[in-house]
Each structure stands twice: as C-alpha cells, then as structure tokens.
Motif scaffolding. Structure first.
Motif, PDB file in Angstrom:
ATOM      1  N   PRO A 160       0.799  -1.236   0.000  1.00 22.24           N
ATOM      2  CA  PRO A 160       0.000   0.000   0.000  1.00 22.24           C
ATOM      3  C   PRO A 160       0.828   1.281   0.000  1.00 22.24           C
ATOM      4  N   TRP A 161       2.101   1.209   0.357  1.00 22.96           N
ATOM      5  CA  TRP A 161       2.951   2.404   0.317  1.00 22.96           C
ATOM      6  C   TRP A 161       2.975   3.019  -1.077  1.00 22.96           C
ATOM      7  N   PHE A 162       2.961   2.180  -2.108  1.00 26.71           N
ATOM      8  CA  PHE A 162       3.096   2.674  -3.476  1.00 26.71           C
ATOM      9  C   PHE A 162       1.913   3.557  -3.859  1.00 26.71           C
ATOM     10  N   THR A 163       0.708   3.051  -3.671  1.00 29.87           N
ATOM     11  CA  THR A 163      -0.470   3.832  -4.040  1.00 29.87           C
ATOM     12  C   THR A 163      -0.695   4.995  -3.082  1.00 29.87           C
ATOM     13  N   ALA A 164      -0.310   4.826  -1.813  1.00 31.08           N
ATOM     14  CA  ALA A 164      -0.502   5.914  -0.850  1.00 31.08           C
ATOM     15  C   ALA A 164       0.301   7.146  -1.248  1.00 31.08           C
ATOM     16  N   PHE A 165       1.546   6.961  -1.639  1.00 28.90           N
ATOM     17  CA  PHE A 165       2.392   8.108  -2.004  1.00 28.90           C
ATOM     18  C   PHE A 165       1.910   8.747  -3.302  1.00 28.90           C
ATOM     19  N   ASP A 167      -1.145   8.633  -4.598  1.00 32.71           N
ATOM     20  CA  ASP A 167      -2.422   9.305  -4.362  1.00 32.71           C
ATOM     21  C   ASP A 167      -2.208  10.647  -3.662  1.00 32.71           C
ATOM     22  N   ALA A 168      -1.232  10.691  -2.753  1.00 36.43           N
ATOM     23  CA  ALA A 168      -0.990  11.917  -1.985  1.00 36.43           C
ATOM     24  C   ALA A 168      -0.522  13.059  -2.876  1.00 36.43           C
ATOM     25  N   ILE A 169       0.191  12.752  -3.952  1.00 38.04           N
ATOM     26  CA  ILE A 169       0.735  13.813  -4.811  1.00 38.04           C
ATOM     27  C   ILE A 169      -0.012  13.941  -6.135  1.00 38.04           C
ATOM     28  N   ALA A 170      -1.103  13.197  -6.288  1.00 43.16           N
ATOM     29  CA  ALA A 170      -1.802  13.212  -7.579  1.00 43.16           C
ATOM     30  C   ALA A 170      -2.411  14.573  -7.899  1.00 43.16           C
ATOM     31  N   VAL A 171      -2.991  15.243  -6.903  1.00 45.56           N
ATOM     32  CA  VAL A 171      -3.661  16.541  -7.044  1.00 45.56           C
ATOM     33  C   VAL A 171      -4.452  16.631  -8.362  1.00 45.56           C
ATOM     34  N   GLY A 172      -5.368  15.681  -8.513  1.00 48.23           N
ATOM     35  CA  GLY A 172      -6.270  15.713  -9.662  1.00 48.23           C
ATOM     36  C   GLY A 172      -5.754  15.017 -10.902  1.00 48.23           C
ATOM     37  N   ASP A 246       0.280  21.856  -3.062  1.00 48.52           N
ATOM     38  CA  ASP A 246      -0.776  20.936  -2.622  1.00 48.52           C
ATOM     39  C   ASP A 246      -0.242  19.511  -2.504  1.00 48.52           C
ATOM     40  N   ALA A 247       0.595  19.102  -3.485  1.00 46.75           N
ATOM     41  CA  ALA A 247       1.173  17.764  -3.450  1.00 46.75           C
ATOM     42  C   ALA A 247       2.095  17.601  -2.244  1.00 46.75           C
ATOM     43  N   ASP A 248       2.901  18.619  -1.967  1.00 48.04           N
ATOM     44  CA  ASP A 248       3.790  18.568  -0.805  1.00 48.04           C
ATOM     45  C   ASP A 248       2.985  18.438   0.491  1.00 48.04           C
ATOM     46  N   ALA A 249       1.907  19.206   0.580  1.00 41.23           N
ATOM     47  CA  ALA A 249       1.076  19.153   1.785  1.00 41.23           C
ATOM     48  C   ALA A 249       0.402  17.793   1.921  1.00 41.23           C
ATOM     49  N   GLY A 250      -0.063  17.258   0.791  1.00 42.93           N
ATOM     50  CA  GLY A 250      -0.700  15.945   0.827  1.00 42.93           C
ATOM     51  C   GLY A 250       0.265  14.848   1.251  1.00 42.93           C
ATOM     52  N   LEU A 251       1.490  14.904   0.741  1.00 37.29           N
ATOM     53  CA  LEU A 251       2.487  13.897   1.115  1.00 37.29           C
ATOM     54  C   LEU A 251       2.859  14.041   2.587  1.00 37.29           C
ATOM     55  N   ARG A 252       3.000  15.289   3.047  1.00 34.66           N
ATOM     56  CA  ARG A 252       3.340  15.530   4.453  1.00 34.66           C
ATOM     57  C   ARG A 252       2.275  14.950   5.383  1.00 34.66           C
ATOM     58  N   ALA A 253       1.013  15.170   5.052  1.00 34.34           N
ATOM     59  CA  ALA A 253      -0.082  14.662   5.885  1.00 34.34           C
ATOM     60  C   ALA A 253      -0.128  13.128   5.861  1.00 34.34           C
TER      61      ALA A 253
END
Length: 278
Positions: A160-165, A167-172, A246-253
């Motif tokens: 799940p690490w692969f899709t989690a990262f 998805d976090a930086i996809a921003v649409g 936005d991608a940086d914030a998503g990855l950080r969270a």
C-alpha cells in the motif's frame, strides 16, 4: 556502458542517469527501509565459503558486500555508473577484496557459462524488457544444480505504500500505473507469472516464500518527506507552483499519519523466490 538490448534502452537511460543518481544519493535510506528483509534473504541464499556468486541489479552493493562475507567471490552487476562507483568505494572501505563490479545488461551480456553457484538479486530483476531471455541468460551462467535466489515485491495491492504516495501527490492527475506484467516494480508479484517465466527460461519449478515486514521511511515525517520527494521527483517537478504546494502538503499529511514509535512505516510484502537450474 556495454551493449544494451533495445527492449532495455529506456531502463538503461534511466538507471544510468537520473534514477541511478537519486538511488545513489539515498542509498542508506533505501537499505534501511528494507533492512528487515535482508537476513531471511541471505539465509535463503545459503552461501558456502567456496561459493561463486553473481549479484544482479546490485545497485549500491549492500547485498554484494554481505554475500562476500560468506562466499569465495561475488560479482555485482548493474546498469548504473553512479551506483556501481558507490558500491566499489564501500566495498574497498570495508576491506573486501573478493568482490568485483561490472556494468552490463544481463539480458544479453556474456556472463560466462556455468560460472556461478548462486545468482542472487534484491529488487533488481523486475525491469527486464524480455524477462524470459534475461532469466535464460542467468540460467546459463549457473553451474548445473546452481540456484537462483530473488527478493521481489509482491503485487501492488500487497504494497500500500506505493499507491498511498502516488495518491498523496496526484492533485487531480491520473498517474500511470505500472503494468502487473512489467517491466516495473511489481512485474514478479504474481506467483503464476514467476513460475511461467522461470520454467520457460530453463529453471526447475521455483519455490516462493512470502514475507511481510514494515517498510521504514525515516525517524520523522520531515525526513521521510525529503527522501520521498527525491524518489518521486519527476512526478513533482512537472507540477506548477500551486499544485506542487498541494502535493507537498498531501504527502506531508500522509506520512505524518504513519508516524509511530518506530518512525514512519508502511506495510509491505515481498517474495523470496528460489529456483534451481535444470
């Protein structure tokens, strides 16, 4: 670089270029991240003091060095000039004289006939353009009865690490997904595909043992984000400033949500694949 098969040209350009540079710069982070898998992998390799070993996709050389402490001689082979340079320096710093490193595409390289007792690889054999040809070449370099021992990722769903990262930086964005039949990190995730490829290449029916361990990304979210921002660099640098923020914030969270007493960790799963040359 010596000759490269056309089906591996893109991989060679990436690994002997920006991809290899990033992996060399973050060698310790990746090695620490999958450190829990190394002892059972080396146990499965079952080296003897007289063993001659080929380490495929050796990268920065940790498996080459560990094998060299147990064997007569180990040859590490990789596509990346930068990682091979680091591997040589680290082997020399550790006083290992029974190692050598070669830059080559093992799908077509002359590796010698019946030269090795073991062919090993940690996460280095999932990217071949023609995997049957590559594994057939590796089978030829094994002595009769010699063994191939691989550590490879299970399926993307098991990691799940692969899709989690992503998805976090996809921003649409709709980011491309690596095909399950490769080349890509999960190309050997299916046991049925592994069996088909290896038996077609001249190996006996392989044995697969599943392992599940936490993947480690750093002691805190900030360290993990610096590491992953480098690994995901191509997907981040193509963004404009706003989406990039936005991608940086998503990855950080995302990373902060996986911070625990052992640092930032994610579930992961690999196979240890063992097969004898027929």
């Amino acid at each position: 670089m010596t000759a490269v098969d056309p089906s591996n040209a893109d991989a060679a350009a990436a690994w002997d270029g920006p991809n290899g540079d990033v992996w060399a710069e973050h060698a310790d982070m990746f090695d620490n991240g999958v450190a829990r898998y190394l002892p059972p992998f080396l146990d499965a390799v079952a080296l003897e003091p007289s063993s001659q070993v080929l380490d495929v996709g050796c990268g920065n050389g940790i498996t080459t060095r560990e094998a060299a402490r147990r064997a007569a001689h180990v040859t590490g082979v990789d596509l990346s000039t930068r990682m091979l340079d680091l591997a040589r320096r680290r082997a020399a710093a550790e006083g290992l004289t029974n190692v050598s490193f070669v830059q080559a595409d093992v799908q077509i390289a002359d590796l010698g006939d019946a030269r090795y007792d073991r062919v090993i690889s940690r996460n280095g054999v999932m990217f071949f353009g023609d995997p049957v040809a590559a594994f057939a070449n590796l089978a030829r370099t094994l002595r009769p009865g010699g063994r191939l021992v691989l550590l490879v990722w299970q399926t993307m769903a098991d990691n799940p690490w692969f899709t989690a990262f992503r998805d976090a930086i996809a921003v649409g964005r709709q980011l491309p997904v690596p095909p399950p039949d490769g080349p890509g990190p999960f190309a050997l995730g299916s046991p049925d595909r592994v069996r088909t490829l290896l038996t077609s290449a001249g190996f006996a029916e392989p044995d697969l043992v599943g392992l599940r361990e936490p993947m480690y990304y750093g002691p805190d979210a900030a360290t993990a984000q610096r590491y992953l921002s480098a690994m995901l660099g191509g997907l981040l640098t193509e963004l404009d400033d706003g989406p990039r923020a936005d991608a940086d914030a998503g990855l950080r969270a995302e990373l902060a949500a996986h911070l625990g007493p052992d640092g930032v960790t994610y579930p992961s799963a690999m196979w240890i694949v063992t097969a004898r040359r027929r």
